[in-house]
Design a protein around this motif. Structure first.
Motif, PDB file in Angstrom:
ATOM      1  N   MET A  97      27.610  15.310  45.031  1.00 19.40           N
ATOM      2  CA  MET A  97      27.368  13.922  45.393  1.00 19.40           C
ATOM      3  C   MET A  97      28.395  13.431  46.418  1.00 19.40           C
ATOM      4  O   MET A  97      28.071  12.675  47.332  1.00 19.40           O
ATOM      5  CB  MET A  97      27.405  13.039  44.141  1.00 19.40           C
ATOM      6  CG  MET A  97      26.393  13.418  43.066  1.00 19.40           C
ATOM      7  SD  MET A  97      24.683  13.412  43.651  1.00 19.40           S
ATOM      8  CE  MET A  97      24.471  11.711  44.062  1.00 19.40           C
ATOM      9  N   PHE A  98      29.649  13.848  46.254  1.00 19.94           N
ATOM     10  CA  PHE A  98      30.687  13.415  47.191  1.00 19.94           C
ATOM     11  C   PHE A  98      30.464  14.034  48.576  1.00 19.94           C
ATOM     12  O   PHE A  98      30.645  13.356  49.606  1.00 19.94           O
ATOM     13  CB  PHE A  98      32.067  13.784  46.655  1.00 19.94           C
ATOM     14  CG  PHE A  98      32.506  12.933  45.501  1.00 19.94           C
ATOM     15  CD1 PHE A  98      32.923  11.626  45.707  1.00 19.94           C
ATOM     16  CD2 PHE A  98      32.496  13.426  44.204  1.00 19.94           C
ATOM     17  CE1 PHE A  98      33.325  10.830  44.645  1.00 19.94           C
ATOM     18  CE2 PHE A  98      32.893  12.646  43.138  1.00 19.94           C
ATOM     19  CZ  PHE A  98      33.305  11.336  43.355  1.00 19.94           C
ATOM     20  N   LEU A  99      30.076  15.298  48.597  1.00 18.75           N
ATOM     21  CA  LEU A  99      29.789  15.925  49.885  1.00 18.75           C
ATOM     22  C   LEU A  99      28.567  15.283  50.537  1.00 18.75           C
ATOM     23  O   LEU A  99      28.526  15.079  51.755  1.00 18.75           O
ATOM     24  CB  LEU A  99      29.556  17.425  49.697  1.00 18.75           C
ATOM     25  CG  LEU A  99      30.775  18.271  49.328  1.00 18.75           C
ATOM     26  CD1 LEU A  99      30.378  19.733  49.200  1.00 18.75           C
ATOM     27  CD2 LEU A  99      31.872  18.112  50.361  1.00 18.75           C
ATOM     28  N   ALA A 149      27.605  12.174  50.111  1.00 12.52           N
ATOM     29  CA  ALA A 149      28.036  10.868  50.611  1.00 12.52           C
ATOM     30  C   ALA A 149      28.784  11.025  51.934  1.00 12.52           C
ATOM     31  O   ALA A 149      28.592  10.228  52.870  1.00 12.52           O
ATOM     32  CB  ALA A 149      28.925  10.181  49.581  1.00 12.52           C
ATOM     33  N   GLY A 150      29.611  12.064  52.030  1.00 17.74           N
ATOM     34  CA  GLY A 150      30.323  12.314  53.278  1.00 17.74           C
ATOM     35  C   GLY A 150      29.363  12.648  54.407  1.00 17.74           C
ATOM     36  O   GLY A 150      29.572  12.229  55.558  1.00 17.74           O
ATOM     37  N   VAL A 178      30.250   2.743  55.840  1.00 12.19           N
ATOM     38  CA  VAL A 178      30.159   3.038  54.410  1.00 12.19           C
ATOM     39  C   VAL A 178      29.406   1.950  53.641  1.00 12.19           C
ATOM     40  O   VAL A 178      29.376   1.982  52.409  1.00 12.19           O
ATOM     41  CB  VAL A 178      31.568   3.230  53.808  1.00 12.19           C
ATOM     42  CG1 VAL A 178      32.258   4.411  54.442  1.00 12.19           C
ATOM     43  CG2 VAL A 178      32.428   1.973  53.979  1.00 12.19           C
ATOM     44  N   THR A 202      20.319  16.662  53.980  1.00  4.05           N
ATOM     45  CA  THR A 202      21.180  15.793  53.171  1.00  4.05           C
ATOM     46  C   THR A 202      20.366  15.081  52.107  1.00  4.05           C
ATOM     47  O   THR A 202      20.793  14.970  50.949  1.00  4.05           O
ATOM     48  CB  THR A 202      21.887  14.766  54.070  1.00  4.05           C
ATOM     49  OG1 THR A 202      22.686  15.453  55.038  1.00  4.05           O
ATOM     50  CG2 THR A 202      22.769  13.849  53.252  1.00  4.05           C
ATOM     51  N   PHE A 212      20.918  15.787  48.241  1.00  2.07           N
ATOM     52  CA  PHE A 212      21.409  14.603  47.533  1.00  2.07           C
ATOM     53  C   PHE A 212      20.461  14.236  46.401  1.00  2.07           C
ATOM     54  O   PHE A 212      20.893  13.833  45.312  1.00  2.07           O
ATOM     55  CB  PHE A 212      21.544  13.435  48.509  1.00  2.07           C
ATOM     56  CG  PHE A 212      22.501  12.374  48.062  1.00  2.07           C
ATOM     57  CD1 PHE A 212      23.799  12.340  48.546  1.00  2.07           C
ATOM     58  CD2 PHE A 212      22.105  11.391  47.169  1.00  2.07           C
ATOM     59  CE1 PHE A 212      24.693  11.355  48.145  1.00  2.07           C
ATOM     60  CE2 PHE A 212      22.988  10.408  46.760  1.00  2.07           C
ATOM     61  CZ  PHE A 212      24.287  10.386  47.245  1.00  2.07           C
ATOM     62  N   TYR A 218      21.224  13.812  42.560  1.00  5.16           N
ATOM     63  CA  TYR A 218      20.844  12.566  41.877  1.00  5.16           C
ATOM     64  C   TYR A 218      20.090  12.863  40.586  1.00  5.16           C
ATOM     65  O   TYR A 218      20.384  12.285  39.522  1.00  5.16           O
ATOM     66  CB  TYR A 218      20.001  11.719  42.829  1.00  5.16           C
ATOM     67  CG  TYR A 218      19.093  10.729  42.147  1.00  5.16           C
ATOM     68  CD1 TYR A 218      19.603   9.582  41.562  1.00  5.16           C
ATOM     69  CD2 TYR A 218      17.714  10.955  42.090  1.00  5.16           C
ATOM     70  CE1 TYR A 218      18.756   8.661  40.935  1.00  5.16           C
ATOM     71  CE2 TYR A 218      16.866  10.046  41.473  1.00  5.16           C
ATOM     72  CZ  TYR A 218      17.391   8.906  40.893  1.00  5.16           C
ATOM     73  OH  TYR A 218      16.563   8.015  40.273  1.00  5.16           O
TER      74      TYR A 218
END
Length: 282
Positions: free
Chosen positions: A1-3, A5-6, A16, A31, A35, A39
């Motif tokens: 999830m962090f990747l 978001a990046g 952001v 993405t 993602f 999720y």
């Protein structure tokens, strides 16, 4: 999830604010798909990896403490709500990013392979991670390190816990769809909102409470201590040192090595002695 978001932030030129996103599912296909797998895993959608871990956590929490278990169950519903809201505001709903024909504004674009390949690998783990529990082999493999855990029966059957968890998550997802998916998301956050929304925007006033109870009293205490240290402790110690230095300077002037100075001192002492004797004998 962090990747993921990046990757989205990279595509949006480091913007952001999700209110400036929307309709990115076709512009960022890799993405979006990776993602989406993350999720589904994090909300505990069967049979993704999060489904197995979330259910087990809630099951154990209900066994250890029913109140904690209910809180964990509520957390699952909240996760379903805010993660669905994130997906809708980022990849669906109306387009809210600004672009112009002359090349200005934001032009969303897929991230390079150095970012998308790790996303694909982690997305595969989100889908297939639950297979590690097949035949319970991972538990037996880790038992020499983590030890053997005793399993107790939950207060209600496991299948009932699973169904309740799925239902609670579904309620969170449905609520997000009703509040976000079926509404036009404004580009600027509305100012006239409920107290609950204001509290959520302020992180439930956690920073304000921390400032009032910890930061401000701590700063004042430190200021008082440093002031007392400079005004009392430092003054006392430096005062003793300055007095000793002054006394030394005075004595050094007397002991100057001149015979005439010593003779004058002896004469002065003799005069004082004579005057004292005369005064005593009166």
């Amino acid at each position: 999830m962090f990747l993921g978001a990046g990757s989205v932030m990279h595509a949006m030129d480091d913007d952001v604010d999700m209110r400036h996103y929307g309709a990115l599912n076709k512009l960022l296909p890799v993405t979006f798909l990776t993602f989406a797998m993350g999720y589904l895993a994090i909300i505990g959608f069967p049979p993704f990896s999060g489904f197995w871990s979330k259910d087990k956590i809630i099951e154990v929490a209900l066994i250890e403490n029913p109140i904690v278990g209910i809180c964990a169950l509520l957390g699952a519903g909240i996760t379903g709500f805010y993660m669905t809201r994130l997906m809708l505001m980022t990849y669906f709903t109306n387009k809210r990013w600004a672009s112009t024909d002359d090349g200005g504004g934001v032009h969303p674009h897929e991230s390079p392979k150095v970012m998308t390949i790790p996303l694909i690998v982690l997305a595969a783990l989100s889908v297939l991670g639950g297979l590690m529990l097949a035949s319970n082999w991972i538990v037996e493999w880790l038992s020499p390190v983590v030890g053997h855990a005793e399993h107790h029966e939950p207060p209600i059957p496991v299948i009932v816990i699973t169904l309740i968890t799925v239902a609670v998550v579904a309620v969170g997802v449905g609520l997000a769809w009703f509040l976000v998916g079926k509404q036009d998301v404004p580009r600027v956050a509305p100012a006239d909102v409920s107290f609950a929304t204001k509290a959520a925007r302020a992180d439930l006033y956690g920073d304000a409470i921390n400032d009032a109870l910890v930061v401000t009293p701590g700063n004042r205490t430190v200021f008082a201590l440093t002031t007392a240290d400079r005004a009392i402790v430092d003054r006392l110690l430096t005062g003793i040192g300055e007095a000793t230095h002054g006394a030394g300077q005075f004595i050094r002037r007397i002991q100057n090595g001149y015979v005439r100075t010593y003779a004058l001192g002896i004469l002065g002492g003799a005069v004082i002695l004579v005057l004292t004797l005369v005064a005593v004998n009166q």
